[in-house]
Design a protein around this motif. Sequence first.
Motif, PDB file in Angstrom:
ATOM      1  N   THR A 141      99.057  20.563  59.877  1.00  0.00           N
ATOM      2  CA  THR A 141      98.366  21.200  58.887  1.00  0.00           C
ATOM      3  C   THR A 141      96.915  21.507  59.500  1.00  0.00           C
ATOM      4  N   VAL A 142      96.293  22.498  59.140  1.00  0.00           N
ATOM      5  CA  VAL A 142      94.782  22.684  59.466  1.00  0.00           C
ATOM      6  C   VAL A 142      94.045  22.572  57.962  1.00  0.00           C
ATOM      7  N   HIS A 143      93.598  21.668  57.848  1.00  0.00           N
ATOM      8  CA  HIS A 143      93.067  21.630  56.428  1.00  0.00           C
ATOM      9  C   HIS A 143      91.524  21.412  56.371  1.00  0.00           C
ATOM     10  N   LYS A 144      90.932  22.314  55.288  1.00  0.00           N
ATOM     11  CA  LYS A 144      89.333  22.296  55.335  1.00  0.00           C
ATOM     12  C   LYS A 144      88.850  20.993  54.806  1.00  0.00           C
ATOM     13  N   GLU A 145      87.707  20.616  55.038  1.00  0.00           N
ATOM     14  CA  GLU A 145      87.132  19.285  54.602  1.00  0.00           C
ATOM     15  C   GLU A 145      86.061  19.745  53.759  1.00  0.00           C
ATOM     16  N   PHE A 146      85.963  19.290  52.577  1.00  0.00           N
ATOM     17  CA  PHE A 146      84.996  19.676  51.571  1.00  0.00           C
ATOM     18  C   PHE A 146      83.883  18.725  51.312  1.00  0.00           C
ATOM     19  N   THR A 147      83.636  18.181  52.282  1.00  0.00           N
ATOM     20  CA  THR A 147      82.346  17.287  52.129  1.00  0.00           C
ATOM     21  C   THR A 147      81.112  18.253  52.106  1.00  0.00           C
ATOM     22  N   THR A 148      79.809  17.776  51.623  1.00  0.00           N
ATOM     23  CA  THR A 148      78.759  18.800  51.430  1.00  0.00           C
ATOM     24  C   THR A 148      77.997  18.841  52.621  1.00  0.00           C
ATOM     25  N   GLY A 149      77.654  19.904  52.963  1.00  0.00           N
ATOM     26  CA  GLY A 149      76.720  20.234  54.080  1.00  0.00           C
ATOM     27  C   GLY A 149      75.439  20.058  53.798  1.00  0.00           C
ATOM     28  N   ALA A 150      74.444  20.116  55.022  1.00  0.00           N
ATOM     29  CA  ALA A 150      72.963  19.659  54.452  1.00  0.00           C
ATOM     30  C   ALA A 150      72.172  20.884  53.897  1.00  0.00           C
ATOM     31  N   PHE A 151      71.225  20.507  52.852  1.00  0.00           N
ATOM     32  CA  PHE A 151      70.710  21.510  52.048  1.00  0.00           C
ATOM     33  C   PHE A 151      69.284  21.882  52.891  1.00  0.00           C
ATOM     34  N   GLN A 152      69.249  23.146  52.851  1.00  0.00           N
ATOM     35  CA  GLN A 152      68.214  23.726  53.510  1.00  0.00           C
ATOM     36  C   GLN A 152      67.377  24.499  52.445  1.00  0.00           C
ATOM     37  N   ASN A 153      65.872  24.086  52.398  1.00  0.00           N
ATOM     38  CA  ASN A 153      65.121  24.531  51.402  1.00  0.00           C
ATOM     39  C   ASN A 153      64.329  25.977  51.923  1.00  0.00           C
ATOM     40  N   THR A 154      64.543  26.830  50.993  1.00  0.00           N
ATOM     41  CA  THR A 154      64.401  28.278  51.301  1.00  0.00           C
ATOM     42  C   THR A 154      63.237  28.669  50.418  1.00  0.00           C
ATOM     43  N   GLY A 155      63.141  28.099  49.198  1.00  0.00           N
ATOM     44  CA  GLY A 155      62.236  28.728  48.230  1.00  0.00           C
ATOM     45  C   GLY A 155      62.339  29.992  47.670  1.00  0.00           C
ATOM     46  N   ASN A 156      63.724  30.668  48.118  1.00  0.00           N
ATOM     47  CA  ASN A 156      63.949  31.894  47.393  1.00  0.00           C
ATOM     48  C   ASN A 156      64.597  31.479  46.054  1.00  0.00           C
ATOM     49  N   PRO A 157      64.054  31.906  44.904  1.00  0.00           N
ATOM     50  CA  PRO A 157      64.540  31.668  43.306  1.00  0.00           C
ATOM     51  C   PRO A 157      66.037  31.886  43.230  1.00  0.00           C
ATOM     52  N   LEU A 158      66.542  33.045  44.109  1.00  0.00           N
ATOM     53  CA  LEU A 158      68.216  33.119  43.767  1.00  0.00           C
ATOM     54  C   LEU A 158      69.002  32.200  44.744  1.00  0.00           C
ATOM     55  N   ASP A 159      68.433  31.509  45.642  1.00  0.00           N
ATOM     56  CA  ASP A 159      69.263  30.366  46.355  1.00  0.00           C
ATOM     57  C   ASP A 159      69.752  29.501  46.016  1.00  0.00           C
ATOM     58  N   LEU A 160      70.852  29.297  45.531  1.00  0.00           N
ATOM     59  CA  LEU A 160      71.535  27.976  44.641  1.00  0.00           C
ATOM     60  C   LEU A 160      72.439  27.299  45.437  1.00  0.00           C
ATOM     61  N   ALA A 161      71.947  25.714  45.603  1.00  0.00           N
ATOM     62  CA  ALA A 161      73.206  25.244  46.385  1.00  0.00           C
ATOM     63  C   ALA A 161      73.713  24.084  45.083  1.00  0.00           C
ATOM     64  N   ILE A 162      75.005  23.830  45.433  1.00  0.00           N
ATOM     65  CA  ILE A 162      75.868  22.933  44.302  1.00  0.00           C
ATOM     66  C   ILE A 162      75.770  21.543  45.106  1.00  0.00           C
ATOM     67  N   GLU A 163      75.187  20.550  44.266  1.00  0.00           N
ATOM     68  CA  GLU A 163      75.351  19.299  44.506  1.00  0.00           C
ATOM     69  C   GLU A 163      76.508  18.673  43.803  1.00  0.00           C
ATOM     70  N   GLY A 164      77.586  18.791  44.464  1.00  0.00           N
ATOM     71  CA  GLY A 164      78.622  18.154  43.794  1.00  0.00           C
ATOM     72  C   GLY A 164      80.001  19.092  44.277  1.00  0.00           C
ATOM     73  N   ASP A 165      81.192  19.051  43.386  1.00  0.00           N
ATOM     74  CA  ASP A 165      82.583  19.540  44.008  1.00  0.00           C
ATOM     75  C   ASP A 165      82.657  20.943  43.470  1.00  0.00           C
ATOM     76  N   GLY A 166      81.809  21.332  42.642  1.00  0.00           N
ATOM     77  CA  GLY A 166      81.832  22.945  42.154  1.00  0.00           C
ATOM     78  C   GLY A 166      82.187  24.041  42.981  1.00  0.00           C
ATOM     79  N   PHE A 167      82.335  25.195  42.511  1.00  0.00           N
ATOM     80  CA  PHE A 167      82.402  26.504  43.091  1.00  0.00           C
ATOM     81  C   PHE A 167      81.572  27.542  42.235  1.00  0.00           C
ATOM     82  N   PHE A 168      81.099  28.556  42.720  1.00  0.00           N
ATOM     83  CA  PHE A 168      80.697  29.632  41.914  1.00  0.00           C
ATOM     84  C   PHE A 168      81.894  30.611  41.877  1.00  0.00           C
ATOM     85  N   GLN A 169      82.191  31.248  40.657  1.00  0.00           N
ATOM     86  CA  GLN A 169      83.030  32.314  40.769  1.00  0.00           C
ATOM     87  C   GLN A 169      82.556  33.698  40.909  1.00  0.00           C
ATOM     88  N   VAL A 170      83.106  34.523  41.756  1.00  0.00           N
ATOM     89  CA  VAL A 170      82.607  35.895  41.957  1.00  0.00           C
ATOM     90  C   VAL A 170      83.609  36.712  41.726  1.00  0.00           C
TER      91      VAL A 170
END
Lengths: 258, 260
Positions: B76-105
């Motif tokens: 298998t080649v499997h993806k690891e869904f551990t959380t990456g490092a958060f970067q502070n951008t200050g942009n109001p529309l930059d959203l990071a998820i602290e947990g397992d969820g995904f945005f739906q687009v």
Amino acid sequence: MQTSMYNALFGALTQEHRLANTANNLANVNTTGYKRETMAFRDVFIRFGHGLLDPISAINEKSLLPVPDEMAQARIALTNIDFSQGSVKETGNPLDVALQGEGFFKVRTLEGDFYTRNGNFHLTPDGELVTSQGFPVLVDGGPVNLEPNARVIIGPEGDIQANGDPVGNFELVTFDDLQVLEKLGQNMFRLRPDVQVAEQPADNVTVTQGYLEGANVEVVGEMVSMIEAQRSFEAYQKVMHTAQEADQKLIREVASPR
Amino acid sequence: MMRSLWTAASGMMAMQMNIDVTSNNLANVSTTGFKKSRAEFEDLMYQTMKIAGAANAAGDRIPTGLQVGMGVRPVTVHKEFTTGAFQNTGNPLDLAIEGDGFFQVDVNGEFAYTRAGAFKLDNEGRVVTANGYALQPEFNVPQETQNIVVTEQGRIVAMDKFGEELDGMDIPLFTFVNPPGLNSVGRNLFLPTEASGDPIEGVPGEENVGTIAQGFLEGSNVDMVEEMVRLITGQRAYEINSKAIMTSDQMLQTANQIKR
């Protein structure tokens, strides 16, 4: 002449198998939970034919022929699996589990229950804990389902908790003599068809979450074995060649008209 | 002889794949919301050979537990869904998820899932990803909006210059039973498969779905040191397998010299 030719032939074939074995160990140097194989050789003794000859044919009280003795020919006897511990490497994945010590996970396949040291587990859409091949791993004697998005914590004894609730214990087993196991590929072991031994609970095994056990192949040792096999093969080739030349000489000189 | 040739060749092919996966991880080390992959290997089938040995002088027969393996293959080649490092951008529309969820687009009428929360506004005021895929359900920011606030519980609110709420919506997050089973289609998007299970809609802040951090982006979870080590081990394994091929080749050459 024939004897040396056949001895050399068997020797060369033996080296060929040895190389196949070494190549397999090296190919699996990055395979999770792989256990290297060693080959055991065994002498097959064959009596010298001249034991049948008149033992007192001698010149000046020295025997004309060597003492009737036995001569060894090497044959591969069996492959042994070396079950020593491989190094553990961190992955950080909560469903990666490494075993340290003697023990195996039990895996339920369509052909029966097999054993593995590869703790790289996944979840099916139904939440069942399975191996990479999709076979359920046994927890308390059967497959186990985890709730979606559960935080899984696995303790050193193999106890699984999902969101703080105990789910069960990995069924970790071992045997008195591990050589009753044979490999069947896919990182799995099974009991040899002709043996009847009972599995026992593995007591001296520590379960580590977030790690995987690497292969226990020692590259240097395998390289040396590869060089040995190659050089022995060449030596056997020389033996065959010499036997062939001696045969030719015999035919030429004995059969030449004077 | 030919067996060891093919066995070693399988080793080289597997290690080639190992390097391919690692290269992709390294190439995406700065990709927002990227999840690293890992190749897993398993040994191939074993040939059980029974070498029928003659009985020796003592009358013992030669034991026949003899197996030779055929090499290795990627399983298998499997993806690891551990959380990456958060970067502070200050942009109001930059959203990071602290947990397992995904945005739906919405990707051309199909739902896809992403963790790359670098949202923008398009010409109609819709909240979209950098590729123009609209966040689902759609949220249109009114013309006179001065300020956009996203709470940890996923409530997005557009405010005018007096601080009055013009419009608001709850952003749902989606989780999967088996995230490594998701189909990666590039562009930071994932599609559900039979293996991942269907998306489960959740409310941010409940049941490990995660909370939303406004003004942050989740970087990739690629660990440079780990990837470097994998490059080294992969390359060395590739080399020793090529040595095994060379040895097999030289032994074949030797066999060819038996008859001159």
